[in-house]
Design an enzyme around this catalytic site. Structure first.
Site, PDB file in Angstrom:
ATOM      1  N   ASP A 133      16.823 -76.050  27.713  1.00  0.00           N
ATOM      2  CA  ASP A 133      15.815 -75.091  28.196  1.00  0.00           C
ATOM      3  C   ASP A 133      16.084 -73.676  27.677  1.00  0.00           C
ATOM      4  O   ASP A 133      15.231 -72.803  27.820  1.00  0.00           O
ATOM      5  CB  ASP A 133      15.797 -75.074  29.729  1.00  0.00           C
ATOM      6  CG  ASP A 133      15.254 -76.373  30.311  1.00  0.00           C
ATOM      7  OD1 ASP A 133      14.816 -77.231  29.528  1.00  0.00           O
ATOM      8  OD2 ASP A 133      15.270 -76.522  31.542  1.00  0.00           O
TER       9      ASP A 133
ATOM     10  N   ARG B 117      15.492 -84.652  23.795  1.00  0.00           N
ATOM     11  CA  ARG B 117      16.876 -84.200  24.019  1.00  0.00           C
ATOM     12  C   ARG B 117      17.920 -85.276  23.745  1.00  0.00           C
ATOM     13  O   ARG B 117      19.111 -85.017  23.848  1.00  0.00           O
ATOM     14  CB  ARG B 117      17.035 -83.636  25.426  1.00  0.00           C
ATOM     15  CG  ARG B 117      16.869 -84.646  26.527  1.00  0.00           C
ATOM     16  CD  ARG B 117      17.123 -84.039  27.891  1.00  0.00           C
ATOM     17  NE  ARG B 117      17.585 -85.070  28.784  1.00  0.00           N
ATOM     18  CZ  ARG B 117      17.737 -84.915  30.088  1.00  0.00           C
ATOM     19  NH1 ARG B 117      17.468 -83.767  30.660  1.00  0.00           N
ATOM     20  NH2 ARG B 117      18.178 -85.900  30.830  1.00  0.00           N
TER      21      ARG B 117
HETATM   22  O1  F6P Z   1      17.993 -78.869  32.786  1.00  0.00           O
HETATM   23  C1  F6P Z   1      17.560 -79.275  31.553  1.00  0.00           C
HETATM   24  C2  F6P Z   1      16.482 -80.309  31.660  1.00  0.00           C
HETATM   25  O2  F6P Z   1      16.325 -80.844  30.416  1.00  0.00           O
HETATM   26  C3  F6P Z   1      15.175 -79.793  32.250  1.00  0.00           C
HETATM   27  O3  F6P Z   1      14.308 -79.265  31.307  1.00  0.00           O
HETATM   28  C4  F6P Z   1      14.624 -81.013  32.900  1.00  0.00           C
HETATM   29  O4  F6P Z   1      13.796 -80.683  33.983  1.00  0.00           O
HETATM   30  C5  F6P Z   1      15.830 -81.705  33.393  1.00  0.00           C
HETATM   31  O5  F6P Z   1      16.865 -81.374  32.500  1.00  0.00           O
HETATM   32  C6  F6P Z   1      15.626 -83.178  33.536  1.00  0.00           C
HETATM   33  O6  F6P Z   1      16.837 -83.862  33.451  1.00  0.00           O
HETATM   34  P1  F6P Z   1      17.236 -85.167  34.263  1.00  0.00           P
HETATM   35  O7  F6P Z   1      16.038 -86.047  34.333  1.00  0.00           O
HETATM   36  O8  F6P Z   1      18.369 -85.713  33.513  1.00  0.00           O
HETATM   37  O9  F6P Z   1      17.648 -84.687  35.612  1.00  0.00           O
END
Ligand code: F6P
Length: 464
Positions: A229, A388
């Site tokens: 982010d 990601r």
């Molecule tokens: O915090 C980084 C991030 O990629 C956010 O953009 C996203 O909301 C979150 O992680 C989601 O990650 P997870 O589903 O692994 O909790």
């Protein structure tokens, strides 16, 4: 002010200087005096004078405009500044007797394996540290009840790990008891703990450092900040961000092709970005064909002549199609009033749950065009984890290697409770407390958002 600060008097004086300049506390903590000749000292012997070199005793300024400097007042020496990263002539730890640990925490991010690999290679090849272990699955890896083994890390075992995305160590969200973590570090004789993670992880790392301080143990806790982010302050950009937005741009391209190829096409892409819309802004600028970008930092209205729905309708009627890019954290107030029941749980990191702005927009676009008597084709892509979980691109790989090198140099010199980062293109040391003190967000009055407005042609705000 020199890079090395030892003793209470020196620390107090340094704090006073920083306070005069009205900036954040950027003083870096150390475990004690560095007395051992570094194996890299020879590298530093040649005096370097180019503008690209920052001497270990120099400081990197926080501000880079005259007006910011003027607003601080005070003298040049009082300006807030970072300690530069890089090898020191003297180090704190004796490499042959040093044991290091590495842990990755939180959500995935391109480049995690590059950082692990960079840490292992630099510790081993440059300093001669022979004992490095990886803790599995985030902070859980320290806790006995999870029964995770530690992994021995060597240059051989990490040789090819950067080819893949993710993290070879595994990861998890959420804090664990810092006392149990320090018990584990002591049991294994770890001297240096490298923590790779986001703001929640760094808060956890500060708790670990506090327990270490209370026990009077000499263990360094060194952070490499991770967030796709890009929401950690005092960093030009976080590692993996460039890879992530490049991947996100592919989804914008795909949805644009779809929208263009159907009558009255509306392309909608939802991207990650809980509180900060950097991915949405950069991905949209990379393609430069979005009509609207919606980010958490700028509120918007759906209805009314000046609302989003009418704007998108006008674009579709004028040009045949429209493309909307939305960050997942945008429009939460609207989603709140429209989505009941309101039961979106927080995650293990304590992040408030988000309502699904993508689903909301998709439904409202469909309803709006139907009511206007326009047969629209709504195409929705949510690339989510696909942006990601990929390996770092070459730019991010270089960045990761350099961050890892900076982290190893800092750790070997005995610095602790700090993260490494790049600020105004210089690699610097940032106290963990400063790195979690606020959130990096798109400034609605700044030049990035201005570029987005110029590129999309959207109004400054959607509303009355
Ligand atoms: O915090 C980084 C991030 O990629 C956010 O953009 C996203 O909301 C979150 O992680 C989601 O990650 P997870 O589903 O692994 O909790």
């Amino acid at each position: 002010m020199t890079g090395e600060v030892h003793g209470i008097a020196a620390r107090r004086a340094a704090r006073q200087m920083i306070a005069v300049a009205g900036g954040p506390d950027l003083l870096i903590k150390t475990l004690g005096p560095a007395r051992i000749e570094s194996p890299l000292a020879a590298l530093l012997d040649t005096r370097q004078t180019t503008e690209h070199h920052v001497d270990e005793g120099d400081r990197v300024l926080l501000d880079d405009t005259l007006s910011m400097v003027r607003a601080r007042g005070g003298s040049v020496g009082e300006l807030p500044s970072f300690e530069p990263a890089g090898p020191r002539r003297k180090i704190f730890f004796d490499p042959s007797k040093t044991r290091a640990g590495i842990v990755t925490c939180g959500g995935l991010c391109p480049g995690l394996n590059d950082v692990i690999r960079g840490l292992v290679r630099n510790l081993t090849n440059h300093y001669g540290v022979r004992r490095i272990v990886g803790f599995r699955n985030g902070y859980q890896g320290f806790i006995a009840s999870y029964r995770y083994d530690v992994v021995d890390l060597t240059p051989e075992s990490v040789r090819d790990i950067n080819v893949d995305g993710g993290t070879v160590l595994g990861t998890s969200r959420g804090p664990q008891d810092p006392h149990e973590i320090v018990d584990c570090l002591e049991r294994l004789g770890i001297n240096i703990l490298f923590v790779i993670g986001g703001d929640g992880t760094m808060r956890g790392a500060m708790q670990i450092a506090n327990v270490i301080g209370e026990r009077g143990t000499r263990i360094t806790v060194l952070g490499v900040p991770k967030t796709i982010d890009n929401d950690i302050p005092y960093l030009d950009q976080s590692f993996g961000f460039q890879t992530a937005f490049a991947r996100a741009a592919e989804s914008i391209h795909a949805v644009t092709v779809e929208a263009k190829s159907t009558p009255h096409g509306v392309g909608l892409v939802k991207l990650m970005g809980r509180h900060s819309g950097f991915i949405a802004c950069y991905a949209a600028l990379a393609r430069n064909d979005a009509d609207v970008v919606l980010i958490p930092e700028v509120a918007f209205q759906l209805d009314g002549d000046g609302g989003l729905l009418h704007h998108v309708q006008r674009r579709v009627q004028d040009r045949g199609y429209a493309v909307v890019v939305v960050a997942e954290g945008a429009g939460q107030e609207i989603s709140h009033s429209e989505q009941a029941p309101d039961d979106v749980p927080s995650d293990a990191s304590g992040n408030t749950g988000l309502r699904d702005v993508g689903a909301l927009l998709r439904r409202r676009f469909a309803e709006h065009f139907a009511a206007a008597g326009i047969e629209a084709s709504i195409r929705f892509i949510d690339p989510s984890y696909a942006i990601r979980s990929v390996p770092a691109n070459p730019y991010d790989s270089v960045y990761c290697v350099r961050l890892a090198q900076a982290a190893v140099h800092a750790a070997m010199s005995g610095r602790t409770e700090m993260v490494v980062g790049r600020w105004r293109r210089r690699f610097v040391h940032i106290p963990m407390a400063a790195a979690v003190s606020k959130r990096n967000q798109v400034d609605p009055h700044g030049d990035l958002w201005m570029s987005v407005l110029e590129a999309t042609g959207q109004p400054v705000r959607f509303g009355d």
